[in-house]
Design a protein around this motif. Structure first.
Motif, mmCIF file in Angstrom:
data_model
loop_
_atom_site.group_PDB
_atom_site.id
_atom_site.type_symbol
_atom_site.label_atom_id
_atom_site.label_comp_id
_atom_site.label_asym_id
_atom_site.label_seq_id
_atom_site.Cartn_x
_atom_site.Cartn_y
_atom_site.Cartn_z
ATOM 1 N N GLU A 191 0.414 -2.262 16.862
ATOM 2 C CA GLU A 191 -0.981 -2.676 17.037
ATOM 3 C C GLU A 191 -1.953 -1.674 16.423
ATOM 4 N N SER A 192 -1.614 -0.415 16.516
ATOM 5 C CA SER A 192 -2.561 0.637 16.128
ATOM 6 C C SER A 192 -2.396 1.129 14.703
ATOM 7 N N ILE A 193 -1.464 0.531 13.941
ATOM 8 C CA ILE A 193 -1.202 0.991 12.570
ATOM 9 C C ILE A 193 -1.554 -0.109 11.572
ATOM 10 N N ASN A 194 -2.323 0.262 10.558
ATOM 11 C CA ASN A 194 -2.677 -0.662 9.481
ATOM 12 C C ASN A 194 -2.188 -0.113 8.149
ATOM 13 N N CYS A 195 -1.987 -1.012 7.211
ATOM 14 C CA CYS A 195 -1.374 -0.619 5.947
ATOM 15 C C CYS A 195 -1.840 -1.531 4.807
ATOM 16 N N VAL A 196 -2.065 -0.934 3.633
ATOM 17 C CA VAL A 196 -2.344 -1.707 2.416
ATOM 18 C C VAL A 196 -1.383 -1.237 1.333
ATOM 19 N N GLY A 197 -0.913 -2.170 0.497
ATOM 20 C CA GLY A 197 0.077 -1.807 -0.498
ATOM 21 C C GLY A 197 -0.114 -2.518 -1.822
ATOM 22 N N ALA A 198 0.542 -1.977 -2.853
ATOM 23 C CA ALA A 198 0.470 -2.543 -4.198
ATOM 24 C C ALA A 198 1.829 -2.395 -4.879
ATOM 25 N N PRO A 199 2.136 -3.285 -5.821
ATOM 26 C CA PRO A 199 3.445 -3.264 -6.477
ATOM 27 C C PRO A 199 3.516 -2.307 -7.660
ATOM 28 N N ILE A 200 4.713 -1.835 -7.925
ATOM 29 C CA ILE A 200 5.001 -1.026 -9.116
ATOM 30 C C ILE A 200 5.928 -1.852 -9.989
ATOM 31 N N ARG A 201 5.538 -2.043 -11.225
ATOM 32 C CA ARG A 201 6.263 -2.955 -12.111
ATOM 33 C C ARG A 201 6.943 -2.222 -13.259
ATOM 34 N N GLY A 202 8.045 -2.801 -13.719
ATOM 35 C CA GLY A 202 8.749 -2.285 -14.869
ATOM 36 C C GLY A 202 8.208 -2.886 -16.153
ATOM 37 N N ALA A 203 8.868 -2.572 -17.261
ATOM 38 C CA ALA A 203 8.408 -3.037 -18.567
ATOM 39 C C ALA A 203 8.422 -4.553 -18.685
ATOM 40 N N ASP A 204 9.285 -5.214 -17.914
ATOM 41 C CA ASP A 204 9.369 -6.677 -17.965
ATOM 42 C C ASP A 204 8.389 -7.361 -17.014
ATOM 43 N N GLY A 205 7.581 -6.569 -16.322
ATOM 44 C CA GLY A 205 6.600 -7.133 -15.408
ATOM 45 C C GLY A 205 7.122 -7.376 -14.009
ATOM 46 N N ARG A 206 8.418 -7.212 -13.804
ATOM 47 C CA ARG A 206 8.991 -7.438 -12.470
ATOM 48 C C ARG A 206 8.702 -6.242 -11.561
ATOM 49 N N VAL A 207 8.617 -6.508 -10.272
ATOM 50 C CA VAL A 207 8.346 -5.460 -9.299
ATOM 51 C C VAL A 207 9.623 -4.657 -9.051
ATOM 52 N N VAL A 208 9.569 -3.348 -9.270
ATOM 53 C CA VAL A 208 10.728 -2.483 -9.070
ATOM 54 C C VAL A 208 10.601 -1.653 -7.797
ATOM 55 N N ALA A 209 9.383 -1.512 -7.311
ATOM 56 C CA ALA A 209 9.129 -0.754 -6.092
ATOM 57 C C ALA A 209 7.754 -1.152 -5.578
ATOM 58 N N ALA A 210 7.438 -0.678 -4.390
ATOM 59 C CA ALA A 210 6.113 -0.939 -3.834
ATOM 60 C C ALA A 210 5.643 0.313 -3.115
ATOM 61 N N MET A 211 4.350 0.561 -3.171
ATOM 62 C CA MET A 211 3.784 1.714 -2.489
ATOM 63 C C MET A 211 2.716 1.244 -1.512
#
Length: 249
Positions: A191-211
């Protein structure tokens, strides 16, 4: 860069479009056929181009092998870490990096908050896959059949009143995340924790990780955390450029 090297490298994107004969290569490079032939022979000797039976040239198997080897040797954590540290130094909140492996989303890096209230997440620990922002980003990049198959197999623990209730709701949220290119967890796990994130993409545009950036509501409200989304996305984009080998724009 020498003119010869520049011309030779210019052949590769041409052949990436499809096989081409000597005349087409010479025309694209704006050189005599003898010059184009010399360049092609050099590339052929190194396995970077291949001459077909119809006398047209295409990209060689050696080029694909080199590309695959380079991708396999990339360490997204090593590339991302300095960016995560820099972001943490600017905003002070906990920063995570996660990947999707063998049906789990795992934290592979973490930079602690400078505030006294800390999160209990650990590197190597699976995240709450149905609510975590990083999990939504990683799963949203999968194909629709893959997303559906995963969603239908998952359990949906009700950590809080804001937790994802079922597969239908989860799939709907993944569609939104896929379209907008970012994700949140606003009290879905704690309840007390909030989070925002964005993707990390490789050369082919696919998501390889997220932060992601996470913070307790006693330190910053959900609305205040959302104002950090632009800098989170810029950081993810910078990591993506470095990881994929693309020059900054």
């Amino acid at each position: 860069m020498s003119q010869t090297v520049d011309r030779a490298l210019s052949i590769l994107p041409l052949l990436a479009e499809g096989p081409a004969d000597l005349g087409q290569v010479a025309e694209r490079l704006d050189v005599h056929k003898s010059t184009a032939l010399r360049l092609l022979r050099t590339l052929h000797e190194h396995g970077l181009v291949y001459r077909q039976s119809d006398q047209r040239y295409r990209l060689g198997a050696r080029l694909f092998a080199l590309a695959q080897e380079a991708v396999e040797n990339l360490d997204v954590r090593e590339i991302a870490h300095p960016h995560l540290v820099e972001l943490n130094s600017k905003i002070g909140h906990t920063v995570h990096l996660a990947v999707y492996e063998e049906n789990e989303v795992l934290y592979i890096d973490k930079v602690e908050s400078r505030y006294p209230v800390r999160m209990y997440s650990r590197i190597g620990k699976p995240v709450a896959i149905t609510v975590a922002a990083v999990a939504k980003l990683l799963l949203a990049d999968l194909s629709e059949p893959e997303r559906r198959a995963i969603a239908e197999k998952l359990d949906y623990p009700q950590y809080t009143s804001r937790s994802t209730p079922n597969a239908a709701a989860f799939l709907k949220e993944l569609t939104v995340v896929r379209e907008q290119g970012w994700a949140t967890d606003l009290g879905g796990h704690e309840e007390s924790i909030n989070c925002v994130g964005a993707p990390i993409r490789g050369a082919d545009g696919r998501v390889v990780a997220a932060m992601s950036v996470s913070a307790p509501s006693v330190v910053v409200t959900a609305d205040e955390l959302l104002t950090l989304l632009p800098v989170v996305r810029r950081t993810a984009e910078a990591i993506s450029r470095e990881y994929s080998g693309n020059a900054p724009t």
